[in-house]
Design a protein around this motif. Structure first.
Motif: not given
Length: 799
Positions: A41-42, A47-49, A55-56
């Protein structure tokens, strides 16, 4: 079947995450897996993911867990239980399934997606692990065909109803290759550990409950037009008047979602062309139009009903299906509905309603007759016997009586004659019953129930369920030791008796107090241990407020003082009883009901126990020993020499804020339950589990408590702190002046009154303070206003 100690749920949607939550409630840790999102997601990118970040990759499962934690009603019995659920995804974590004992699939209702995922799971399962599907209507046999042959004996359907924590029904759907031994072992696990009522269903579209329950709803939609009734009139007829839930037909549809209802209906319509009533499952055109317009029920803000604000007030509008427009809700005006509302017996309500000559009675008879006939024709197609059908409808749709129990209530012969006179097609097996010497679907022979077998056309014994104790059955066969209008003492066998409350709402009154003393007078002679439990809607909602209000308005304060003293004597008699006393609370356990539990030696609570000392809500304080007992419990955990204020404050906040534990697990936090108390997930096992807890106490050398307990109180020091806190809260307008008065009395009792700090007092001293505080509060006008308001509206008054 190997013990199930760890599980996995595939699919973290509403249903999958709720199943994982309920497994946690049952003490079973689980993996909760879902697909990997197609892209971050944006917010995740900020968050730099990226797509390699856990987490994603676990987002869908994590969100499912978050949603379960926010669900209302709560999916978890305690927020801490969420730690038992580990989110993950199908790509990175599928190998972890090799460590679990049971995998339940709960992904989208598409056969291709399910079979593809199940095939992947089969490759990593350990030997002996179970694999089940939570499909609500797709073919379980078709899924089994996609699995390796050696796994098929351990594969079957497990159809939970939503929300799984609260809905009792679990339909088990075996395939052609399911091992009967595995199915029997899982049934015991589901009943005892998961707390479910299990029904074995055939692999047919929508199984048992949805097949018959949705037929009932859709036939009701059509019959509404035939009988020229309104949405509100149908709901008034098809609620408690017809032994069904208050949500009736259209409110239930709004809660479930009209899109979901239509999906289930189409699954049935497409899946069984041979159904003789197939046309009923084709939704009316106006229902399809509502779904196209997005008016799909409560989740969309509009369905058959719509809430709007008019003039600053919330108003409920009802749909007129003929115009598609909403209009102000109208109260139905059928006198028969007011008449049956006063009937406690659901069988009597239904029998009276369907005989009425009004439009309400004619509609009720029409839909009831068609449901009974449809249910009879479904055996043995969807289930083997009438017991399974009745249980499925009671447990899955919340009816008070199943279809065949309703048929008995109407009289089989008389109702069949009426059906035939109207030209309705009655199955031959039902005609055979009506013509028999015992024209009733159910018969009783001692503690054995006989049910009519529609295939064999004879009555057969219903298999006993060893952990289910039915108090009404024990009373029917002469096991009552004592009885008055409010309570009974029943012999449970093995030297254990049960004190059953059966007053209106099980409110504590003179009859229950008398029964407590009578029971304890028999202790040691007629029985060696006592269970306090019942099988009503709630354990007890507290004191008889109407009686208290009457006495207060008459100015009979000495009589009120005597009533409170009598209840205190009863609860103290329980605490110091010569035999072990085990309380078996469930449902609402409020005020005086909670005080009965607090004075028992052991508690075996239903998971769905909602317990609290809520007297401040009506301007009073707990005076049946509840204030005293909570203080004793909190102070027992205060280390020698420690500041007692935090422990007194815990008791004060619990009472003064009328905190209610919304599960048995939360009741431990509030001090209502203690280490050693037990939790039962299956509500039908509660009395049996409580009996076993009582026998355990006897077998481990239980001895009566020695009276009296003593405790050091904070006196004026603590009272000053509490009064200062209340002053600040009132100044900040967080509480009203009368709130401060009531809470001040609670603090006065908990601190032991106006005495020096550290003074040691007895239980009797604290009971005297409780009683004085209660009588002083009930003499106040604002307390009487609170009592009157809650009796009139069911809601508390802040004055």
């Amino acid at each position: 079947m190997a013990p199930i100690r760890k599980a996995a749920v595939l699919g973290a949607g509403v249903m999958g995450s709720a199943i994982a939550a309920h497994l946690a409630n049952a003490g079973i840790p689980s993996l909760l897996l879902d697909i990997v999102p197609p892209e971050p997601t944006d917010e995740e990118r900020r968050k730099g993911l990226d797509l390699e970040s856990p987490e994603v990759r676990n987002r869908f499962a994590r969100n499912g867990l978050k949603n379960a934690l926010k669900a209302s009603p709560a999916a978890f019995a305690h927020k801490d239980l969420a730690a038992r659920v580990t989110p993950g995804n199908f790509e990175d974590d599928l190998e972890k399934l090799s460590d679990v004992d049971w995998v339940v699939e709960a992904v989208v209702e598409r056969m291709d997606i399910k079979t593809s995922l199940l095939s992947r799971v089969a490759a990593v399962l350990k030997p002996g692990a179970l694999l089940t599907t939570n499909t609500s209507g797709l073919s379980v046999n078709e899924m089994a065909d996609a699995l390796p042959e050696d796994l098929r004996p351990r594969f079957f359907g497990t159809h939970f109803f939503n929300p799984p924590r609260y809905m009792y029904l679990l339909e088990l759907v075996p395939t052609r290759g399911t091992d009967p031994g595995v199915l029997a072992a899982f049934t015991r696990f589901a009943e005892t550990v998961l707390g479910k009522g299990v029904v074995l269903a055939k692999d047919t579209p929508n199984f048992v409950a949805n097949r018959i329950g949705v037929f009932s709803m859709l036939y009701g939609l059509r019959a509404m037009e035939t009988h020229s009734l309104t949405v509100e009139e149908v709901d008034a007829i098809t609620g408690p008047a017809l032994a069904r839930p208050k949500s009736a037909t259209f409110r239930t549809a709004d809660l479930v979602g009209l899109d979901v209802l239509a999906h289930v209906a189409r699954t049935q319509y497409d899946g069984d062309p041979a159904d003789e009533r197939r046309e009923v499952f084709a939704p009316p055109a106006w229902l399809d139009k509502m779904i196209q317009d997005g008016r799909i029920g409560q989740k969309a803000g509009a369905g058959f009903y719509k809430r709007v604000k008019e003039g600053g007030k919330k108003t409920i509008l009802a749909l007129d299906p003929a115009t598609g427009e909403y209009r102000p809700k109208k109260k139905p005006g059928f006198p028969v509905l007011a008449e049956v509302k006063g009937m406690d017996d659901p069988a009597a309500r239904v029998a009276r309603l369907v005989k009425d000559k009004s439009p309400a009675g004619k509609f009720a008879w029409d839909i009831t007759a068609e449901i009974l006939l449809y249910a009879a024709r479904r055996i043995p197609g969807v289930a083997d016997d009438i017991v399974s059908v009745d249980r499925a409808i009671r447990w899955g749709f919340g009816w008070e009586l199943g279809p065949f129990e309703i048929w008995d209530a109407l009289g089989v012969k008389a109702s069949v004659d009426r059906m035939q006179a109207e030209g309705r097609d009655v199955p031959e097996a039902v005609l055979a019953l009506a013509a028999s010497d015992a024209p009733s679907f159910y018969l009783r022979d001692g503690l054995t129930t006989l049910a009519w077998d529609l295939v064999a056309r004879k009555h057969v014994a219903v298999p006993a369920r060893p952990k289910v104790t039915v108090l009404a059955d024990l009373k029917r066969v002469g096991r009552t030791l004592f009885e008055n209008p409010e309570a009974s003492l029943i012999d449970l066998g093995d030297g254990v008796a049960c004190l059953e409350f059966h007053a209106k709402m099980n409110a504590i009154g003179a009859g229950i107090i008398q029964a407590i003393h009578k029971s304890l007078a028999e202790a040691g002679t007629s029985f060696d241990a006592l269970v306090i439990g019942n099988q009503g809607e709630n354990f007890s909602v507290g004191a008889n407020l109407m009686l208290l209000l009457f006495e207060a308005l008459e100015g009979n304060l000495p009589e009120i003082n005597a009533m409170v003293a009598a209840f205190q004597n009863a609860t103290m008699a329980l605490k110091y009883a010569p035999v072990p006393v085990v309380a078996a609370p469930f449902g609402r356990v409020l005020g005086g009901g909670a005080e009965v539990v607090l004075h028992s030696h052991r508690v075996q609570a239903s998971l769905e126990t909602y317990m609290g000392l809520v007297e401040v809500g009506v301007g009073l304080l707990p005076a049946g020993g509840g204030t005293k007992e909570l203080l004793l419990r909190r102070m027992a955990s205060c280390p020698p020499g420690a500041d007692p204020l935090p422990f007194v404050r815990q008791a004060f906040e619990t009472i003064a804020m009328a905190k209610v534990g919304l599960s048995a697990r939360e009741a431990f936090d509030l001090g209502f339950l203690r280490p050693g108390d037990g939790i039962t997930l299956n509500r039908e096992h509660l009395i049996t589990d409580a009996k076993h807890a009582a026998l355990d106490l006897l077998e481990t050398g239980w001895q009566p408590l020695q009276r009296p307990a003593r405790v050091k109180v904070m006196g004026r020091d603590g009272l000053g702190t509490i009064r200062s806190m209340l002053h600040n809260m009132q100044a900040g307008r967080y509480i009203s002046e009368h709130d401060a008065v009531v809470a001040g009395k609670v603090g006065w009792v908990l601190c032991g009154g106006e005495v020096d700090g550290g003074t040691e007092v007895t239980e009797d001293y604290l009971l005297d303070l409780e009683r004085r505080g209660f009588v002083e509060l009930i003499a106040q006008r604002k307390t009487l206003e609170r009592i009157q308001h809650i009796l009139k509206t069911g809601k508390p008054l802040r004055n």
